[in-house]
Design a protein around this motif. Sequence first.
Motif, mmCIF file in Angstrom:
data_model
loop_
_atom_site.group_PDB
_atom_site.id
_atom_site.type_symbol
_atom_site.label_atom_id
_atom_site.label_comp_id
_atom_site.label_asym_id
_atom_site.label_seq_id
_atom_site.Cartn_x
_atom_site.Cartn_y
_atom_site.Cartn_z
ATOM 1 N N ASP A 37 26.062 12.369 -25.223
ATOM 2 C CA ASP A 37 25.117 12.180 -24.130
ATOM 3 C C ASP A 37 24.296 13.446 -23.897
ATOM 4 O O ASP A 37 23.085 13.391 -23.710
ATOM 5 N N SER A 38 24.958 14.606 -23.872
ATOM 6 C CA SER A 38 24.254 15.850 -23.618
ATOM 7 C C SER A 38 23.237 16.133 -24.717
ATOM 8 O O SER A 38 22.126 16.588 -24.441
ATOM 9 N N SER A 39 23.578 15.859 -25.962
ATOM 10 C CA SER A 39 22.657 16.111 -27.063
ATOM 11 C C SER A 39 21.423 15.229 -26.943
ATOM 12 O O SER A 39 20.299 15.670 -27.157
ATOM 13 N N ILE A 40 21.630 13.964 -26.573
ATOM 14 C CA ILE A 40 20.493 13.057 -26.395
ATOM 15 C C ILE A 40 19.592 13.570 -25.292
ATOM 16 O O ILE A 40 18.372 13.578 -25.407
ATOM 17 N N GLN A 41 20.205 14.049 -24.222
ATOM 18 C CA GLN A 41 19.389 14.529 -23.115
ATOM 19 C C GLN A 41 18.578 15.762 -23.515
ATOM 20 O O GLN A 41 17.392 15.867 -23.191
ATOM 21 N N LYS A 42 19.194 16.668 -24.238
ATOM 22 C CA LYS A 42 18.495 17.896 -24.606
ATOM 23 C C LYS A 42 17.321 17.622 -25.525
ATOM 24 O O LYS A 42 16.271 18.248 -25.413
ATOM 25 N N LEU A 43 17.496 16.678 -26.434
ATOM 26 C CA LEU A 43 16.449 16.416 -27.404
ATOM 27 C C LEU A 43 15.312 15.597 -26.809
ATOM 28 O O LEU A 43 14.172 15.731 -27.223
ATOM 29 N N THR A 44 15.612 14.711 -25.842
ATOM 30 C CA THR A 44 14.565 13.856 -25.274
ATOM 31 C C THR A 44 13.953 14.467 -24.027
ATOM 32 O O THR A 44 12.780 14.251 -23.735
ATOM 33 N N GLY A 45 14.768 15.168 -23.250
ATOM 34 C CA GLY A 45 14.232 15.799 -22.064
ATOM 35 C C GLY A 45 14.144 14.887 -20.860
ATOM 36 O O GLY A 45 13.690 15.305 -19.808
ATOM 37 N N PHE A 46 14.584 13.591 -20.950
ATOM 38 C CA PHE A 46 14.474 12.748 -19.760
ATOM 39 C C PHE A 46 15.688 11.853 -19.550
ATOM 40 O O PHE A 46 15.883 11.333 -18.469
ATOM 41 N N ILE A 47 16.535 11.630 -20.550
ATOM 42 C CA ILE A 47 17.693 10.774 -20.357
ATOM 43 C C ILE A 47 18.813 11.586 -19.714
ATOM 44 O O ILE A 47 19.210 12.619 -20.235
ATOM 45 N N SER A 100 16.541 8.062 -15.100
ATOM 46 C CA SER A 100 16.237 9.064 -14.081
ATOM 47 C C SER A 100 17.046 8.721 -12.850
ATOM 48 O O SER A 100 17.893 7.826 -12.883
ATOM 49 N N ASP A 101 16.788 9.426 -11.741
ATOM 50 C CA ASP A 101 17.518 9.095 -10.524
ATOM 51 C C ASP A 101 17.077 7.766 -9.923
ATOM 52 O O ASP A 101 17.694 7.265 -8.991
ATOM 53 N N ARG A 102 16.026 7.134 -10.484
ATOM 54 C CA ARG A 102 15.537 5.855 -9.966
ATOM 55 C C ARG A 102 15.581 4.732 -11.008
ATOM 56 O O ARG A 102 15.711 3.569 -10.652
ATOM 57 N N PHE A 103 15.454 5.056 -12.273
ATOM 58 C CA PHE A 103 15.360 4.024 -13.313
ATOM 59 C C PHE A 103 16.672 3.895 -14.086
ATOM 60 O O PHE A 103 17.277 4.893 -14.487
ATOM 61 N N THR A 104 17.069 2.618 -14.304
ATOM 62 C CA THR A 104 18.238 2.288 -15.110
ATOM 63 C C THR A 104 17.879 1.147 -16.048
ATOM 64 O O THR A 104 17.172 0.217 -15.660
ATOM 65 N N ALA A 105 18.347 1.212 -17.277
ATOM 66 C CA ALA A 105 18.149 0.130 -18.243
ATOM 67 C C ALA A 105 19.512 -0.289 -18.782
ATOM 68 O O ALA A 105 20.408 0.542 -18.954
ATOM 69 N N ALA A 106 19.679 -1.601 -19.034
ATOM 70 C CA ALA A 106 20.971 -2.103 -19.504
ATOM 71 C C ALA A 106 20.777 -3.248 -20.482
ATOM 72 O O ALA A 106 19.840 -4.042 -20.354
ATOM 73 N N ILE A 128 15.612 -3.798 -16.667
ATOM 74 C CA ILE A 128 15.315 -2.473 -16.114
ATOM 75 C C ILE A 128 15.424 -2.567 -14.605
ATOM 76 O O ILE A 128 14.911 -3.525 -13.995
ATOM 77 N N SER A 129 16.076 -1.608 -13.978
ATOM 78 C CA SER A 129 16.203 -1.565 -12.519
ATOM 79 C C SER A 129 15.552 -0.301 -11.975
ATOM 80 O O SER A 129 15.626 0.760 -12.599
ATOM 81 N N TYR A 130 14.924 -0.457 -10.804
ATOM 82 C CA TYR A 130 14.305 0.680 -10.119
ATOM 83 C C TYR A 130 14.894 0.757 -8.716
ATOM 84 O O TYR A 130 14.906 -0.235 -7.976
ATOM 85 N N ARG A 131 15.396 1.912 -8.341
ATOM 86 C CA ARG A 131 15.992 2.112 -7.023
ATOM 87 C C ARG A 131 15.090 2.979 -6.156
ATOM 88 O O ARG A 131 14.817 4.131 -6.492
ATOM 89 N N TRP A 132 14.600 2.410 -5.067
ATOM 90 C CA TRP A 132 13.823 3.175 -4.092
ATOM 91 C C TRP A 132 14.752 3.822 -3.075
ATOM 92 O O TRP A 132 14.694 5.015 -2.823
ATOM 93 N N ASN A 133 15.624 3.019 -2.487
ATOM 94 C CA ASN A 133 16.678 3.493 -1.597
ATOM 95 C C ASN A 133 17.723 2.384 -1.505
ATOM 96 O O ASN A 133 17.670 1.415 -2.261
#
Length: 392
Positions: A37-47, A100-106, A128-133
């Motif tokens: 997971d950490s490697s994916i995040q470092k290479l993509t910069g957004f996951i 991100s803190d708002r977007f989730t995909a499954a 795809i889910s988007y969380r506002w609050n």
Amino acid sequence: MHKRILLSATLLFMISLSAGAYARASPWPVSDTTTRDSSIQKLTGFIKKISFGGVFQARYTGSLTKDVDVNGMYQPDAEEVVRNSFSIKRARLQAKAQVSDRFTAAVLINLAEFSGDTKGKVLENAYISYRWNDAINFTIGQFRPSFGLEDLYPVDIIQSMDFSNQYYAFGSNGWQSFQIGVSMFGSFNQESNLPMKYALSVVNGNNRNQASDNDNGKLGTARLEFGNMNKLSLGLNGGFGAVKRQNVYALGVDVSGVIPLAPKWDLQLQSEYKQGNNHQLYYALPDSIRSKEGVNRYIMDGVYVLPNFRYKINYKKLTSIEFSMRYEYFDENDKHDGAIRQSYIPMISLAFLKDYGGRVQFGMQIDQYNKDIPGTKTHNSNLLIIQGQCRF
């Protein structure tokens, strides 16, 4: 040869430096996940995080009724009726990405469905889910719209052998199970004495894995839930829409709760009633019959009660022993002389690890009809089921 090896090593070293510099320049914090997971995040910069999971269910089924096979089909003239069989019920894999803190995909797939006709199957969740609050969230794609208790649980943690007959019937008619559309949902006053949740959905209503809708009509559903499901909750469900230019509806009410009986004993209780148009049955009829009546004359309704006694044992990996008995009454064609189905599902379950990580279930499915139809599943039957489950 040595020059080629030296050149390859130099290129690899330069790529490593570039990737490391890019990761350090990324504005997103590194999440505490696995190395992958950490490697994916470092290479993509957004996951932020990718998680994988799944469930495997295998079962043995034995028919205790003469001339009724393991699928409940009555075959009085068959040369050999298969009355016992091992089978794979589910082999699900899920991937979920916290983008991100708002977007989730499954994405959720069931590989066990490759054993038969895969049309309209295999792919279950894809959204795809988007969380506002807490109060405002959105989901778009293929998912289960909230239209009752059974939409709130995955099948691997329910207190019975499978979902109810009404769940599958309302799912076939587009109100429940996996549908394609959009949903808005949220919760209010979660810290108060009367918390509330809601869900609004608009779906095609022609079930999962379809290239597009088969008409211009859509199905809209709404659910309001009051209370806490770990104590006592009340759910109100309503739906309205159009199928092939005819109006259809569905409604329901459900109650659930947990009643402590002793320090180690709990009673978990669930009950649902639903009513709605059976437009799938209506449009499967010959034109000569459909021309006499509209879809409003084809109504299905049903109710079930599911008490589950749980003894919390916590002995090594064994967490609980559970005893349940689901009774269900379901009529797929209430205004006509149709077959009325009553089902009794007694079950004993041994639960291991947390959240049914491991589970062994022993139960029966006893179906009784007011009329028997040879060559169909509309026939009295008694099935013995032993099922093993592993969640990962």
